[in-house]
Design a protein around this motif. Sequence first.
Motif, PDB file in Angstrom:
ATOM      1  N   LEU A 193       0.799  -1.224   0.000  1.00 55.08           N
ATOM      2  CA  LEU A 193       0.000   0.000   0.000  1.00 55.08           C
ATOM      3  C   LEU A 193       0.832   1.276   0.000  1.00 55.08           C
ATOM      4  CD1 LEU A 193      -2.864  -1.043   2.446  1.00 55.08           C
ATOM      5  CD2 LEU A 193      -2.929  -0.918  -0.062  1.00 55.08           C
ATOM      6  N   ARG A 194       1.964   1.254   0.678  1.00 57.42           N
ATOM      7  CA  ARG A 194       2.782   2.466   0.770  1.00 57.42           C
ATOM      8  C   ARG A 194       3.810   2.609  -0.347  1.00 57.42           C
ATOM      9  NH1 ARG A 194       3.485   5.084   6.277  1.00 57.42           N
ATOM     10  NH2 ARG A 194       1.682   4.320   7.406  1.00 57.42           N
ATOM     11  N   GLU A 195       4.291   1.483  -0.864  1.00 56.30           N
ATOM     12  CA  GLU A 195       5.382   1.546  -1.834  1.00 56.30           C
ATOM     13  C   GLU A 195       5.029   0.935  -3.188  1.00 56.30           C
ATOM     14  OE1 GLU A 195       8.887  -0.195  -0.045  1.00 56.30           O
ATOM     15  OE2 GLU A 195       8.483   0.795   1.865  1.00 56.30           O
ATOM     16  N   THR A 196       4.754  -0.351  -3.217  1.00 54.34           N
ATOM     17  CA  THR A 196       4.638  -1.087  -4.469  1.00 54.34           C
ATOM     18  C   THR A 196       3.516  -0.575  -5.365  1.00 54.34           C
ATOM     19  OG1 THR A 196       5.456  -3.036  -3.294  1.00 54.34           O
ATOM     20  CG2 THR A 196       4.490  -3.397  -5.469  1.00 54.34           C
ATOM     21  N   ILE A 197       2.314  -0.527  -4.834  1.00 56.83           N
ATOM     22  CA  ILE A 197       1.170  -0.121  -5.659  1.00 56.83           C
ATOM     23  C   ILE A 197       1.307   1.324  -6.141  1.00 56.83           C
ATOM     24  CG2 ILE A 197      -1.334   0.272  -5.644  1.00 56.83           C
ATOM     25  CD1 ILE A 197      -1.526  -2.314  -3.906  1.00 56.83           C
ATOM     26  N   PRO A 198       1.627   2.289  -5.268  1.00 53.56           N
ATOM     27  CA  PRO A 198       1.808   3.650  -5.778  1.00 53.56           C
ATOM     28  C   PRO A 198       2.931   3.746  -6.820  1.00 53.56           C
ATOM     29  CG  PRO A 198       1.575   3.693  -3.397  1.00 53.56           C
ATOM     30  CD  PRO A 198       1.695   2.250  -3.794  1.00 53.56           C
ATOM     31  N   TYR A 199       4.015   3.012  -6.594  1.00 52.64           N
ATOM     32  CA  TYR A 199       5.152   3.029  -7.527  1.00 52.64           C
ATOM     33  C   TYR A 199       4.702   2.601  -8.929  1.00 52.64           C
ATOM     34  CZ  TYR A 199       9.631   1.740  -9.633  1.00 52.64           C
ATOM     35  OH  TYR A 199      10.702   1.631 -10.484  1.00 52.64           O
ATOM     36  N   TYR A 200       4.046   1.466  -9.006  1.00 52.78           N
ATOM     37  CA  TYR A 200       3.624   0.952 -10.315  1.00 52.78           C
ATOM     38  C   TYR A 200       2.499   1.777 -10.927  1.00 52.78           C
ATOM     39  CZ  TYR A 200       6.514  -3.254 -10.309  1.00 52.78           C
ATOM     40  OH  TYR A 200       7.575  -4.116 -10.349  1.00 52.78           O
ATOM     41  N   LEU A 201       1.484   2.088 -10.132  1.00 53.67           N
ATOM     42  CA  LEU A 201       0.339   2.798 -10.704  1.00 53.67           C
ATOM     43  C   LEU A 201       0.711   4.192 -11.202  1.00 53.67           C
ATOM     44  CD1 LEU A 201      -2.666   1.699  -8.456  1.00 53.67           C
ATOM     45  CD2 LEU A 201      -1.888   0.759 -10.647  1.00 53.67           C
ATOM     46  N   THR A 202       1.597   4.858 -10.507  1.00 56.66           N
ATOM     47  CA  THR A 202       2.066   6.166 -10.974  1.00 56.66           C
ATOM     48  C   THR A 202       2.718   6.042 -12.338  1.00 56.66           C
ATOM     49  OG1 THR A 202       2.384   6.947  -8.717  1.00 56.66           O
ATOM     50  CG2 THR A 202       3.586   8.121 -10.443  1.00 56.66           C
ATOM     51  N   ARG A 203       3.534   5.035 -12.496  1.00 54.83           N
ATOM     52  CA  ARG A 203       4.215   4.825 -13.783  1.00 54.83           C
ATOM     53  C   ARG A 203       3.232   4.386 -14.875  1.00 54.83           C
ATOM     54  NH1 ARG A 203       7.493   5.051  -9.889  1.00 54.83           N
ATOM     55  NH2 ARG A 203       9.684   5.584 -10.133  1.00 54.83           N
ATOM     56  N   PHE A 204       2.294   3.504 -14.526  1.00 55.90           N
ATOM     57  CA  PHE A 204       1.289   3.095 -15.511  1.00 55.90           C
ATOM     58  C   PHE A 204       0.448   4.289 -15.949  1.00 55.90           C
ATOM     59  CE2 PHE A 204       1.261  -1.414 -13.529  1.00 55.90           C
ATOM     60  CZ  PHE A 204       2.285  -1.840 -14.368  1.00 55.90           C
ATOM     61  N   ASP A 205       0.107   5.168 -15.007  1.00 58.94           N
ATOM     62  CA  ASP A 205      -0.647   6.377 -15.349  1.00 58.94           C
ATOM     63  C   ASP A 205       0.142   7.262 -16.315  1.00 58.94           C
ATOM     64  OD1 ASP A 205      -2.830   5.653 -13.814  1.00 58.94           O
ATOM     65  OD2 ASP A 205      -2.312   6.951 -12.123  1.00 58.94           O
ATOM     66  N   SER A 206       1.432   7.428 -16.058  1.00 63.14           N
ATOM     67  CA  SER A 206       2.274   8.235 -16.946  1.00 63.14           C
ATOM     68  C   SER A 206       2.368   7.622 -18.342  1.00 63.14           C
ATOM     69  CB  SER A 206       3.685   8.375 -16.371  1.00 63.14           C
ATOM     70  OG  SER A 206       3.653   9.091 -15.165  1.00 63.14           O
ATOM     71  N   ILE A 207       2.487   6.308 -18.381  1.00 61.86           N
ATOM     72  CA  ILE A 207       2.594   5.612 -19.665  1.00 61.86           C
ATOM     73  C   ILE A 207       1.300   5.757 -20.452  1.00 61.86           C
ATOM     74  CG2 ILE A 207       2.733   3.292 -20.689  1.00 61.86           C
ATOM     75  CD1 ILE A 207       4.813   2.684 -18.402  1.00 61.86           C
ATOM     76  N   THR A 208       0.161   5.573 -19.795  1.00 59.16           N
ATOM     77  CA  THR A 208      -1.098   5.697 -20.519  1.00 59.16           C
ATOM     78  C   THR A 208      -1.351   7.148 -20.952  1.00 59.16           C
ATOM     79  OG1 THR A 208      -2.348   5.825 -18.449  1.00 59.16           O
ATOM     80  CG2 THR A 208      -2.199   3.668 -19.496  1.00 59.16           C
ATOM     81  N   ALA A 209      -0.940   8.094 -20.146  1.00 55.65           N
ATOM     82  CA  ALA A 209      -1.079   9.504 -20.536  1.00 55.65           C
ATOM     83  C   ALA A 209      -0.255   9.804 -21.782  1.00 55.65           C
ATOM     84  CB  ALA A 209      -0.674  10.418 -19.389  1.00 55.65           C
ATOM     85  N   ALA A 210       0.917   9.226 -21.879  1.00 53.85           N
ATOM     86  CA  ALA A 210       1.799   9.451 -23.032  1.00 53.85           C
ATOM     87  C   ALA A 210       1.359   8.657 -24.265  1.00 53.85           C
ATOM     88  CB  ALA A 210       3.234   9.074 -22.670  1.00 53.85           C
ATOM     89  N   ASN A 211       0.439   7.722 -24.091  1.00 54.89           N
ATOM     90  CA  ASN A 211       0.002   6.865 -25.205  1.00 54.89           C
ATOM     91  C   ASN A 211      -1.488   7.005 -25.513  1.00 54.89           C
ATOM     92  OD1 ASN A 211       2.244   5.002 -26.224  1.00 54.89           O
ATOM     93  ND2 ASN A 211       2.506   4.915 -24.003  1.00 54.89           N
ATOM     94  N   ASP A 212      -2.012   8.203 -25.316  1.00 60.09           N
ATOM     95  CA  ASP A 212      -3.425   8.473 -25.627  1.00 60.09           C
ATOM     96  C   ASP A 212      -4.382   7.530 -24.908  1.00 60.09           C
ATOM     97  OD1 ASP A 212      -2.778  10.625 -27.348  1.00 60.09           O
ATOM     98  OD2 ASP A 212      -2.453   9.229 -29.015  1.00 60.09           O
ATOM     99  N   GLY A 213      -4.047   7.170 -23.667  1.00 61.43           N
ATOM    100  CA  GLY A 213      -4.926   6.330 -22.877  1.00 61.43           C
ATOM    101  C   GLY A 213      -4.673   4.835 -23.003  1.00 61.43           C
ATOM    102  N   TYR A 214      -3.673   4.468 -23.766  1.00 61.67           N
ATOM    103  CA  TYR A 214      -3.335   3.054 -23.945  1.00 61.67           C
ATOM    104  C   TYR A 214      -2.012   2.752 -23.261  1.00 61.67           C
ATOM    105  CZ  TYR A 214      -6.938   3.383 -27.511  1.00 61.67           C
ATOM    106  OH  TYR A 214      -8.126   3.597 -28.166  1.00 61.67           O
ATOM    107  N   LEU A 215      -1.732   1.454 -23.089  1.00 61.93           N
ATOM    108  CA  LEU A 215      -0.499   1.059 -22.405  1.00 61.93           C
ATOM    109  C   LEU A 215       0.740   1.085 -23.282  1.00 61.93           C
ATOM    110  CD1 LEU A 215      -1.745  -1.824 -20.123  1.00 61.93           C
ATOM    111  CD2 LEU A 215      -0.628   0.280 -19.389  1.00 61.93           C
ATOM    112  N   ALA A 216       0.551   1.070 -24.589  1.00 63.31           N
ATOM    113  CA  ALA A 216       1.721   1.045 -25.471  1.00 63.31           C
ATOM    114  C   ALA A 216       1.341   1.564 -26.850  1.00 63.31           C
ATOM    115  CB  ALA A 216       2.275  -0.372 -25.585  1.00 63.31           C
ATOM    116  N   VAL A 217       2.287   2.109 -27.521  1.00 65.70           N
ATOM    117  CA  VAL A 217       2.286   2.532 -28.926  1.00 65.70           C
ATOM    118  C   VAL A 217       1.099   3.395 -29.354  1.00 65.70           C
ATOM    119  CG1 VAL A 217       3.769   0.590 -29.573  1.00 65.70           C
ATOM    120  CG2 VAL A 217       1.322   0.369 -29.929  1.00 65.70           C
ATOM    121  N   GLY A 218       0.392   4.012 -28.401  1.00 66.87           N
ATOM    122  CA  GLY A 218      -0.650   4.976 -28.726  1.00 66.87           C
ATOM    123  C   GLY A 218      -1.881   4.401 -29.404  1.00 66.87           C
ATOM    124  N   LYS A 219      -2.085   3.069 -29.252  1.00 66.90           N
ATOM    125  CA  LYS A 219      -3.274   2.462 -29.842  1.00 66.90           C
ATOM    126  C   LYS A 219      -3.648   1.221 -29.050  1.00 66.90           C
ATOM    127  CE  LYS A 219      -0.936  -0.581 -33.136  1.00 66.90           C
ATOM    128  NZ  LYS A 219      -0.798  -0.997 -34.524  1.00 66.90           N
TER     129      LYS A 219
END
Length: 181
Positions: A124-150
């Motif tokens: 709760l304090r480390e692992t989940i925030p660490y990953y979810l923050t990065r997943f959020d950044s990745i999806t923001a950079a890919n138009d809402g997707y996890l990879a390659v903008g589609k």
Amino acid sequence: MSAQQFKLTYFPIKALAEPIRFLLKYGEIEFEDYRLDTANWPTIKDKMPFGQVPVLEMDGKMVHQSVAISRYLAKLVNLIGSTDLENLEIDAIVDTITDFRSKIAVYNIEKDETRKAQLKETLLRETIPYYLTRFDSITAANDGYLAVGKLTWADFYFLREKIMTLPAIKKWITERPHSEY
């Protein structure tokens, strides 16, 4: 879509098999969704490659490993990248999701309550925030997707809310057998 006969074998839960089911449904690929009775698992286990499920049987050939199966189906339904580099990006995010899920699984299977409480705190304090923050950044950079903008198979593997609006997935959700997990 295909004349091949597909049979997916897994426990009566979503878990590792649900992305596979989503991909099959998305691609309008007919398949038998065999949800084995957990009481029968000991008699079936030795018949499965490496004694594990999910297993996808295609015209009698059994293949295992949920990520490998998902990657294969993604090729069939054209949910892959356009280049080898794009496919590398998709594979990397799927492997990262697998790492994340593995960390959560350690908590879920822990029997010692003291150790489980420590694992929960770390999650709760480390692992989940660490990953979810990065997943959020990745999806923001890919138009809402996890990879390659589609839309790719990586989204079926993790971004449930993104794919829940797809007609084939919405239909599957209303028709699939109920399961707790």
